[in-house]
Design a protein around this motif. Structure first.
Motif, PDB file in Angstrom:
ATOM      1  N   ALA A  55      -3.104  18.714 -41.424  1.00  0.00           N
ATOM      2  CA  ALA A  55      -3.326  19.913 -42.134  1.00  0.00           C
ATOM      3  C   ALA A  55      -3.254  19.288 -43.697  1.00  0.00           C
ATOM      4  O   ALA A  55      -2.798  18.830 -44.072  1.00  0.00           O
ATOM      5  N   THR A  56      -4.346  19.930 -44.540  1.00  0.00           N
ATOM      6  CA  THR A  56      -4.656  19.562 -45.553  1.00  0.00           C
ATOM      7  C   THR A  56      -5.169  20.800 -46.656  1.00  0.00           C
ATOM      8  O   THR A  56      -5.840  21.822 -46.315  1.00  0.00           O
ATOM      9  N   ASP A  57      -4.489  20.636 -47.967  1.00  0.00           N
ATOM     10  CA  ASP A  57      -4.788  21.866 -48.806  1.00  0.00           C
ATOM     11  C   ASP A  57      -5.649  21.365 -49.770  1.00  0.00           C
ATOM     12  O   ASP A  57      -5.451  20.401 -50.611  1.00  0.00           O
ATOM     13  N   ILE A  58      -6.790  21.823 -50.010  1.00  0.00           N
ATOM     14  CA  ILE A  58      -7.513  21.533 -50.964  1.00  0.00           C
ATOM     15  C   ILE A  58      -7.198  21.347 -52.514  1.00  0.00           C
ATOM     16  O   ILE A  58      -7.787  20.540 -53.425  1.00  0.00           O
ATOM     17  N   GLY A  59      -6.378  22.081 -52.863  1.00  0.00           N
ATOM     18  CA  GLY A  59      -5.786  22.100 -54.291  1.00  0.00           C
ATOM     19  C   GLY A  59      -6.620  23.032 -55.110  1.00  0.00           C
ATOM     20  O   GLY A  59      -7.492  23.786 -54.797  1.00  0.00           O
TER      21      GLY A  59
END
Length: 204
Positions: A55-59
């Motif tokens: 899971a990754t958050d683009i910021g």
């Protein structure tokens, strides 16, 4: 099984709904580990079970600069490597993370390197990260020169650039953290190495 994670305050670019797509069940039986996934769920096989998702958050940026890698090494694919790279920098953060990921994988896929990691983890993985760092610098230089920038390296080892001789030198904008977890299946040994402000959490 993992369900949908809690909503984030920023754009979530990937989630764990499809975690079963990346499942790897590992069975320890002497020196060999075996993978198994069945009907979209993980099987419990022997002593080991690995569920791998991302899971990754683009910021706050417009480009997701994070990347990761999961792969097996060894003659019998008995070792498991997991790695995460958090790219940063408005110009070349994504490139830094991708180059580090690919370089580290190319090194750790070699049996002789993995043997060295087993015998001397700190020294060998320091060298692995150094090779990745140098590869990133080479690719940065190539990228800027292709865009007609003048590029040079300072005495301290930093790359700086300028468009013309009349311009001031400025720093390059890009880099990445790196976290690598190596599990030696035949010996139940785990090694963790990281660079930058990222790390791994092991719980039991």
């Amino acid at each position: 099984a993992a369900g949908t994670p809690a909503p984030l305050t920023r754009q979530l670019t990937s989630h764990l709904d499809n975690v079963v797509d990346n499942l790897a069940g590992l069975k320890y039986d002497g020196p060999k580990l075996e993978a198994s996934a069945k009907d979209g769920t993980a099987e419990h096989i022997g002593h080991f079970k690995f569920l791998v998702g991302e899971a990754t958050d683009i910021g706050g940026g417009s480009v997701n600069q994070d990347t990761y890698e999961v792969f097996r090494t060894g003659a019998s694919k008995e070792n498991l490597v997991l790695a995460v790279f958090d790219g940063h920098g408005r110009e070349l953060g994504e490139l830094a993370a991708i180059v580090a990921r690919d370089k580290i994988r190319s090194l750790l896929e070699k049996d002789e390197i993995m043997n060295q990691v087993f015998d001397d983890p700190e020294g060998t993985l320091t060298d692995v990260f150094r090779h990745a760092h140098n590869e990133i610098k080479a690719r940065f230089r190539q990228k800027y020169e292709e865009a007609n920038f003048q590029v040079r390296e300072t005495d301290e080892g930093y790359l700086i650039k300028r468009k013309t001789s009349a311009d001031s030198w400025t720093c390059t904008h890009g880099g990445t953290t790196g976290t690598v977890v190596i599990i030696f299946g035949a010996t139940n040994r785990m090694i963790v190495a990281n660079v930058g402000d990222s790390t791994a959490l092991f719980g039991g």
